[in-house]
Design a protein around this motif. Structure first.
Motif, PDB file in Angstrom:
ATOM      1  N   ALA A  38      19.518 -14.305  43.674  1.00 43.61           N
ATOM      2  CA  ALA A  38      20.468 -15.020  42.829  1.00 43.61           C
ATOM      3  C   ALA A  38      19.893 -16.343  42.369  1.00 43.61           C
ATOM      4  N   GLU A  39      20.216 -16.697  41.159  1.00 43.26           N
ATOM      5  CA  GLU A  39      19.740 -17.953  40.568  1.00 43.26           C
ATOM      6  C   GLU A  39      20.968 -18.697  40.066  1.00 43.26           C
ATOM      7  N   LEU A  40      21.187 -19.908  40.586  1.00 44.42           N
ATOM      8  CA  LEU A  40      22.326 -20.712  40.155  1.00 44.42           C
ATOM      9  C   LEU A  40      22.229 -20.993  38.656  1.00 44.42           C
ATOM     10  N   ALA A  41      23.382 -20.930  37.974  1.00 41.31           N
ATOM     11  CA  ALA A  41      23.420 -21.172  36.525  1.00 41.31           C
ATOM     12  C   ALA A  41      22.587 -22.402  36.182  1.00 41.31           C
ATOM     13  N   ASN A  42      21.699 -22.254  35.221  1.00 38.22           N
ATOM     14  CA  ASN A  42      20.842 -23.385  34.856  1.00 38.22           C
ATOM     15  C   ASN A  42      20.275 -23.195  33.472  1.00 38.22           C
ATOM     16  N   ALA A  43      19.710 -24.236  32.924  1.00 35.01           N
ATOM     17  CA  ALA A  43      18.865 -24.140  31.740  1.00 35.01           C
ATOM     18  C   ALA A  43      17.474 -24.564  32.171  1.00 35.01           C
ATOM     19  N   GLU A  44      16.478 -23.983  31.529  1.00 34.34           N
ATOM     20  CA  GLU A  44      15.091 -24.218  31.959  1.00 34.34           C
ATOM     21  C   GLU A  44      14.347 -25.036  30.912  1.00 34.34           C
ATOM     22  N   ILE A  45      13.479 -25.914  31.409  1.00 34.94           N
ATOM     23  CA  ILE A  45      12.574 -26.644  30.520  1.00 34.94           C
ATOM     24  C   ILE A  45      11.149 -26.220  30.853  1.00 34.94           C
ATOM     25  N   HIS A  46      10.453 -25.711  29.835  1.00 34.40           N
ATOM     26  CA  HIS A  46       9.078 -25.255  30.015  1.00 34.40           C
ATOM     27  C   HIS A  46       8.116 -26.151  29.224  1.00 34.40           C
ATOM     28  N   ALA A  47       6.958 -26.385  29.784  1.00 35.63           N
ATOM     29  CA  ALA A  47       5.864 -26.995  29.020  1.00 35.63           C
ATOM     30  C   ALA A  47       5.055 -25.869  28.407  1.00 35.63           C
ATOM     31  N   VAL A  48       4.752 -25.968  27.121  1.00 42.08           N
ATOM     32  CA  VAL A  48       4.027 -24.900  26.442  1.00 42.08           C
ATOM     33  C   VAL A  48       2.808 -25.484  25.744  1.00 42.08           C
ATOM     34  N   ASP A  49       1.678 -24.876  26.023  1.00 40.43           N
ATOM     35  CA  ASP A  49       0.415 -25.300  25.432  1.00 40.43           C
ATOM     36  C   ASP A  49       0.100 -24.334  24.290  1.00 40.43           C
ATOM     37  N   THR A  50       0.168 -24.810  23.066  1.00 43.34           N
ATOM     38  CA  THR A  50      -0.118 -23.932  21.926  1.00 43.34           C
ATOM     39  C   THR A  50      -1.430 -24.365  21.277  1.00 43.34           C
ATOM     40  N   ALA A  51      -1.860 -23.575  20.296  1.00 44.06           N
ATOM     41  CA  ALA A  51      -3.033 -23.943  19.510  1.00 44.06           C
ATOM     42  C   ALA A  51      -2.765 -25.223  18.734  1.00 44.06           C
ATOM     43  N   GLY A  52      -1.515 -25.506  18.477  1.00 44.82           N
ATOM     44  CA  GLY A  52      -1.157 -26.736  17.761  1.00 44.82           C
ATOM     45  C   GLY A  52      -0.594 -27.777  18.722  1.00 44.82           C
ATOM     46  N   ARG A  53       0.615 -28.228  18.445  1.00 41.37           N
ATOM     47  CA  ARG A  53       1.227 -29.283  19.248  1.00 41.37           C
ATOM     48  C   ARG A  53       1.638 -28.771  20.623  1.00 41.37           C
ATOM     49  N   ASP A  54       1.651 -29.685  21.607  1.00 40.58           N
ATOM     50  CA  ASP A  54       2.255 -29.374  22.904  1.00 40.58           C
ATOM     51  C   ASP A  54       3.766 -29.318  22.735  1.00 40.58           C
ATOM     52  N   LEU A  55       4.415 -28.430  23.489  1.00 40.76           N
ATOM     53  CA  LEU A  55       5.867 -28.268  23.378  1.00 40.76           C
ATOM     54  C   LEU A  55       6.549 -28.453  24.733  1.00 40.76           C
ATOM     55  N   LEU A  56       7.775 -28.940  24.668  1.00 36.65           N
ATOM     56  CA  LEU A  56       8.717 -28.854  25.787  1.00 36.65           C
ATOM     57  C   LEU A  56       9.835 -27.969  25.284  1.00 36.65           C
ATOM     58  N   VAL A  57      10.053 -26.826  25.914  1.00 35.97           N
ATOM     59  CA  VAL A  57      11.019 -25.860  25.392  1.00 35.97           C
ATOM     60  C   VAL A  57      12.196 -25.723  26.355  1.00 35.97           C
ATOM     61  N   LEU A  58      13.396 -25.966  25.830  1.00 40.19           N
ATOM     62  CA  LEU A  58      14.633 -25.801  26.606  1.00 40.19           C
ATOM     63  C   LEU A  58      15.244 -24.454  26.263  1.00 40.19           C
ATOM     64  N   THR A  59      15.407 -23.593  27.287  1.00 38.16           N
ATOM     65  CA  THR A  59      16.092 -22.332  27.038  1.00 38.16           C
ATOM     66  C   THR A  59      16.878 -21.934  28.291  1.00 38.16           C
ATOM     67  N   GLY A  60      17.468 -20.759  28.296  1.00 35.18           N
ATOM     68  CA  GLY A  60      18.278 -20.356  29.453  1.00 35.18           C
ATOM     69  C   GLY A  60      19.495 -19.566  29.028  1.00 35.18           C
ATOM     70  N   ASN A  61      20.385 -19.315  29.981  1.00 30.69           N
ATOM     71  CA  ASN A  61      21.554 -18.474  29.712  1.00 30.69           C
ATOM     72  C   ASN A  61      22.854 -19.243  29.532  1.00 30.69           C
ATOM     73  N   HIS A  62      22.826 -20.563  29.698  1.00 27.30           N
ATOM     74  CA  HIS A  62      24.096 -21.279  29.754  1.00 27.30           C
ATOM     75  C   HIS A  62      24.103 -22.542  28.917  1.00 27.30           C
TER      76      HIS A  62
END
Lengths: 251, 251, 251, 251
Positions: free
Chosen positions: B66-90
């Motif tokens: 089980a995973e408590l309801a949350n939103a996730e922030i990911h660091a993403v390394d792309t060929a272009g700009r660095d990203l911080l991506v917020l996603t999730g189910n709630h």
């Protein structure tokens, strides 16, 4: 952002201003009047009120720039009294928020030295209205005579369901603070945006505060609504021959 | 647990990252894009955002953990700009919570030095969409030109109902903090999960931020949805001869 | 305004007063009794309770003066025990508010030295009631005997759905504070304002507290309701020949 | 009263107790199991949990004494492990309250040294269930093997909608605190109170914790429900010849 956040845009000098509220509500009567006054008279944006109790949204302007949900306070210079006008697209969405936003707005009114306030709105009749009477309620019985002279009707215990939302609370909480407060409610069907009810309320406000604005914009809006109403009547009588018609005016 | 609780998983070094949000919403367009970027590019979970304003629930993973309801922030390394991506189910479930969770998320974005943000979503058209235009709204008019060059359409006062929820607040509250913020909304029916609208939004994002991801996963998802749509059309035309079919894709 | 705001109007000396509550609820039974006591006996307004948890509204009086949503506490001098009577048009609108307003009201009761309380209300039967029994629930089993002698019926685990709102919380929170607390519930259909159920509850209250009020006003109100009921029965039997009739009494 | 108010009734000495939750929910499965354990084993009321986030109401006991809305924590002495059992008639009514009440309950569990918890409930299938499987979700994958040996089924990403309310939060928030936490969900139609699903969950719990209770009470309850179901089936097949029958068992 604070629970309620006043973003100041200017700090005009006002001479004993009158506070006027017109937020969305029955027939959008109060909002139509308040926006008309802001547009037709010489006015200046004083502050935007943001709040966690407003809906979590932005509106998008004609330049595609987003504006966080807010209510606006304008300073208005008329031929008569100076005004502070509260208008906008949002009211608080919960009870506690309604009380707190209203108290914050009354704080602003007091900072500018206002001691008189008019909360503008509509009162729904449930049927199309020909004569747009303006019904009043007050914080103090002494206020009734002058308002009656300006054409306001006072009916015992009406509106029967009370006055709900910003207009009601400005009257109730304003009265508790010692404001001379009145609510002016234009009779309206309750089904449609009603510029004619707005004109009736505006006439009372002008009489009380000593100014006189061009009403063409409200007249144009009223003409548009007339057309909408006659189309609706045709639709009741039978299928419209004209195909897709624009009924987006219905509020 | 605090009202809003950021559970850190890693603290990557990011170079002037761009903040990108894609949470559940119209056609799940924003979420599809954000998850696609996290999955296809080189990414790392930075933090989970928990909040009393999220639904009181857990989700159950493929390992029955089980995973408590949350939103996730990911660091993403792309060929272009660095990203911080917020996603999730709630998303937050109440107005005050929406404001507070968004402010907390913007705090994280600022901690990583982000000053640019893209809120991704869908805009419902009410009918099946063939051409997936991407509509934009911005915190500052100066941002429009580059976005238009990348294919974004700006339409005066659209969407008419404003932008509600996380995307709207990130734009509105982000703009107030000085972020260069844009909302990119893929046109979608509003009835179905829409990977094609997601592809249209992704294309704009890639153009703006200088990266180019494999789109096979979105194409596969789009093919599945095509099938769903054609089955729905058959069902409208008459009873399906094939018995029970899987329509669980409808979001 | 504070979250809960007690506006004092007078500070009468009371001798070991009994606290009585009658706010709007099933059949308006409790409110009818409480208002009847305040009107028929020698009474004085002690305080108005305002709260952010009440609806954001004003009611308009017969003089068109607006009154902010509140509940009233009256001191009542009867031939028997002194009373503190809580009545009004509003209950809190949310769970947390219900608990907090009730605690504030119990604080007032304690300030006046009250240690006994009666929460008055109706219990819905779902059908028109001929015999208006009064059902009781208590904070302490020892209170039952005297109440049974005064005509109250105690039925195991009834009402089955518990007692909700102010009456329930006054009983529950009052009992926790050591009040001798009872809830008296007149049986009523649940569909109509029920002055007869109110008379039955009043009779128990008078017996318990040693006073005896003129009941003409409740009898008149009951006669009006009789007429309403007979009209409703006619309407069920066939179309009324008399045209538009006033059915506004239905609560 | 505080936001959450723990009213202590006793402070038993417990040896490494296991925390078990069974509050109202799908098919009342969790509540049936928890109440059965409290009634059949040697148990003692430890505390009542009151909260502003519970409904504003009292329940009325068989002695007509009112009890403020609460959840109960019992200490249970079994042939196997010592238990702390949370049961009652209420869950919090709002999201924030759900989180806060759960945290308060976990504080109590920690005070008694519990580090293992079982949240009991039902999982709705939408149809009458013959075989009552028990589905599991856990805070840590290592817990699955022993549970599988005790008959629990683990199904990837099920229940698909997650686990909502107290059971979900005890699993989610308990896991975050380091509890070994599992949710045991008996398959049930979702339409009726389901003692058979409760028996299936109880069997797992007994196997895990080393005790074995008389099940006659649950069997009797199950027989009653069997009768209800067969009457419902008759009603589907045609009008019942027997007149008014008692269907109040339907939860």
């Amino acid at each position: 952002m604070d629970e309620i956040d006043i973003a100041w845009e200017s700090e005009p000098e006002l001479d004993d201003p009158v506070f006027v509220e017109g937020l969305p509500g029955v027939g959008h009567v109060g909002k139509l009047v308040a926006e008309h006054v802001v547009e037709e008279a010489d006015s200046e944006l004083v502050a935007r009120v943001h709040s966690e109790h407003f809906p979590p949204q932005v509106t998008v302007g004609d330049d595609s720039v987003a504006e966080l949900a807010n209510a606006e306070i304008h300073a208005v210079d008329t031929a008569g009294r100076d005004l502070l006008v509260l208008t906008g697209n949002h009211q608080a969405q919960d009870n506690v928020g309604h009380y707190r936003v209203t108290e914050a707005v009354l704080d602003v009114a007091e900072e500018f030295g206002a001691s008189e306030l008019y909360a503008l709105g509509g009162v729904p009749t449930g049927e199309l209205v020909e004569e747009h009477d303006v019904i009043g309620a007050v914080s103090d019985e002494d206020l009734k005579e002058r308002l009656e002279d300006a054409g306001v009707e006072f009916r015992s215990e009406e509106p029967a369901g009370g006055i709900v939302g910003s207009s009601g609370l400005l009257l109730g909480l304003g009265g508790r603070r010692g404001f001379d407060a009145a609510c002016l409610m234009g009779e309206t069907s309750g089904y449609l945006v009603d510029p004619k009810a707005a004109k009736a309320v505006l006439a009372v406000l002008e009489e009380m505060l000593g100014f006189d604005l061009d009403e063409e914009a409200l007249d144009d809006r009223a003409d548009e609504m007339e057309e909408v109403v006659s189309r609706l009547r045709e639709m009741e009588d039978g299928p419209s021959p004209g195909g897709e018609e624009d009924l987006r005016y219905i509020g």
